[in-house]
Scaffold this active site. Structure first.
Site, short mmCIF file in Angstrom:
data_model
loop_
_atom_site.label_atom_id
_atom_site.label_comp_id
_atom_site.label_asym_id
_atom_site.label_seq_id
_atom_site.Cartn_x
_atom_site.Cartn_y
_atom_site.Cartn_z
N TYR A 155 4.50 47.09 8.51
CA TYR A 155 5.83 47.48 8.04
C TYR A 155 6.52 48.40 9.07
CZ TYR A 155 4.97 46.22 3.04
OH TYR A 155 4.73 45.58 1.84
N GLY A 156 5.71 49.02 9.92
CA GLY A 156 6.16 50.13 10.76
C GLY A 156 7.47 49.93 11.50
N CYS B 212 1.21 54.02 1.30
CA CYS B 212 1.72 53.64 2.61
C CYS B 212 2.86 54.61 2.95
CB CYS B 212 2.25 52.21 2.53
SG CYS B 212 3.08 51.63 4.01
N THR C 66 4.96 54.43 5.38
CA THR C 66 6.17 53.72 5.80
C THR C 66 6.94 53.22 4.57
OG1 THR C 66 4.82 52.97 7.65
CG2 THR C 66 6.98 51.97 7.42
N CYS D 77 -0.34 57.78 8.53
CA CYS D 77 -0.37 56.36 8.17
C CYS D 77 -1.73 56.10 7.55
CB CYS D 77 -0.19 55.49 9.41
SG CYS D 77 -0.52 53.74 9.14
#
Ligand code: DGL
Length: 283
Positions: free
Chosen positions: A38-39, A69, A71, A200
């Site tokens: 997703y970053g 998560c 992100t 993360c």
């Protein structure tokens, strides 16, 4: 039932801490490995994925959701709360009741955030390092926390380039892992950071490699234990700690084996294998 999701298998590092505190609960975990990482994706993209996954988890019985998560938390948690926690648009409560089979008119979310506050309190050199994805580092939530909690402390940030991809391939040690970790961690060490925040949820899988490269004088902070404690507090306030989230009619697996259902939009094998390894190691 406690729902947990991540862009992939990283959120299992958060599940591990929650399970330590709540071994009797029922869990449902969704790894969005087909859309990982997703970053570097847009906020809209991540919000769409988060909404779809939340709907799936609630329809399968989740009463509370941990966005495991960083992100997705940065991109989507306020949007998720607007839609699922305090739905004030006409029809939203009805829709949620429908999705949840009449069980819930709101769903609470617990999110992840880089632990800059404890890091700023812990540092002796006055320099802390933050390793996270671009989406997290550029998110308003992280920027506000950094502003509020790191006065007088220098914050050095770096994206853990390639970390997520390595972990998704099941590689956490050895030459390739060391070379990848070295590249992103070296600038933090060279800048004088004596505390490094893992921002993360995939990164704790690389903990041994990170420690090996960072050396003994550097503290590494994984926020997952604090997030697990926060979940317990919220569940207790919301009346969810009375055993009501453990699904009735399900026979609990053998002692020490979590009552969890695992789903992946990608390869379910890697999720199951990582899960088995994790549980075996946390014995
Ligand atoms: N585990 C996700 C996080 O905490 C990984 C991000 C990604 O998919 O890039 O940020």
């Amino acid at each position: 039932m406690i729902g947990i999701f991540d862009s992939g298998i990283g959120g299992l590092s958060v599940f591990r801490e929650i399970y330590r505190l709540l071994p009797e609960e029922s869990y449902i975990y969704f790894a969005d490995s087909a859309h990982c990482p997703y970053g570097e994706k847009s906020r809209e993209y991540v919000m769409d994925r988060a909404r779809e996954i939340t709907t799936f988890l609630v329809s399968r019985g989740a009463d509370i959701i941990t966005v495991a998560c960083n992100t997705a938390t940065a991109a989507a948690i306020s949007g998720l709360r607007e839609e699922f926690s305090f739905p004030d648009r006409p029809g939203a409560v009805r829709k949620l009741m429908q999705i949840s089979g009449g069980r819930r008119d709101h769903v609470k979310f617990i999110g992840m955030e880089p632990a800059v506050k404890p890091a700023a309190e812990m540092t002796r050199s006055g320099i802390i390092g933050v390793l996270a994805t671009a989406g997290t580092l550029n998110g308003p939530k992280y920027r506000t926390s950094r502003e509020m909690f790191t006065k007088g402390v220098k914050v050095v940030e770096h994206v853990g380039s390639g970390f997520v991809e390595l972990v998704e391939r099941g590689i956490t040690e050895g030459a390739e892992a060391e070379a990848t970790v070295e590249k992103s961690i070296r600038p933090l060490l060279d800048a004088g950071a004596d505390v490094i925040v893992l921002g993360c949820t995939h990164y704790p899988f690389l903990m041994d490699t990170i420690r090996k490269i960072a050396g003994e004088g550097v503290r590494i902070i994984d926020p997952a234990p604090a997030v697990a404690r926060h979940l317990v507090d919220v569940m207790s306030q919301d009346g969810l700690l009375d055993g009501s989230t453990a699904e009735s009619g399900r026979t609990n697996p053998a002692p020490g084996i979590p009552d969890i259902r695992l789903f992946s939009s990608g390869d379910p094998h890697i999720l199951q294998t990582t899960f088995n390894r994790l549980i075996a190691h946390s014995e």
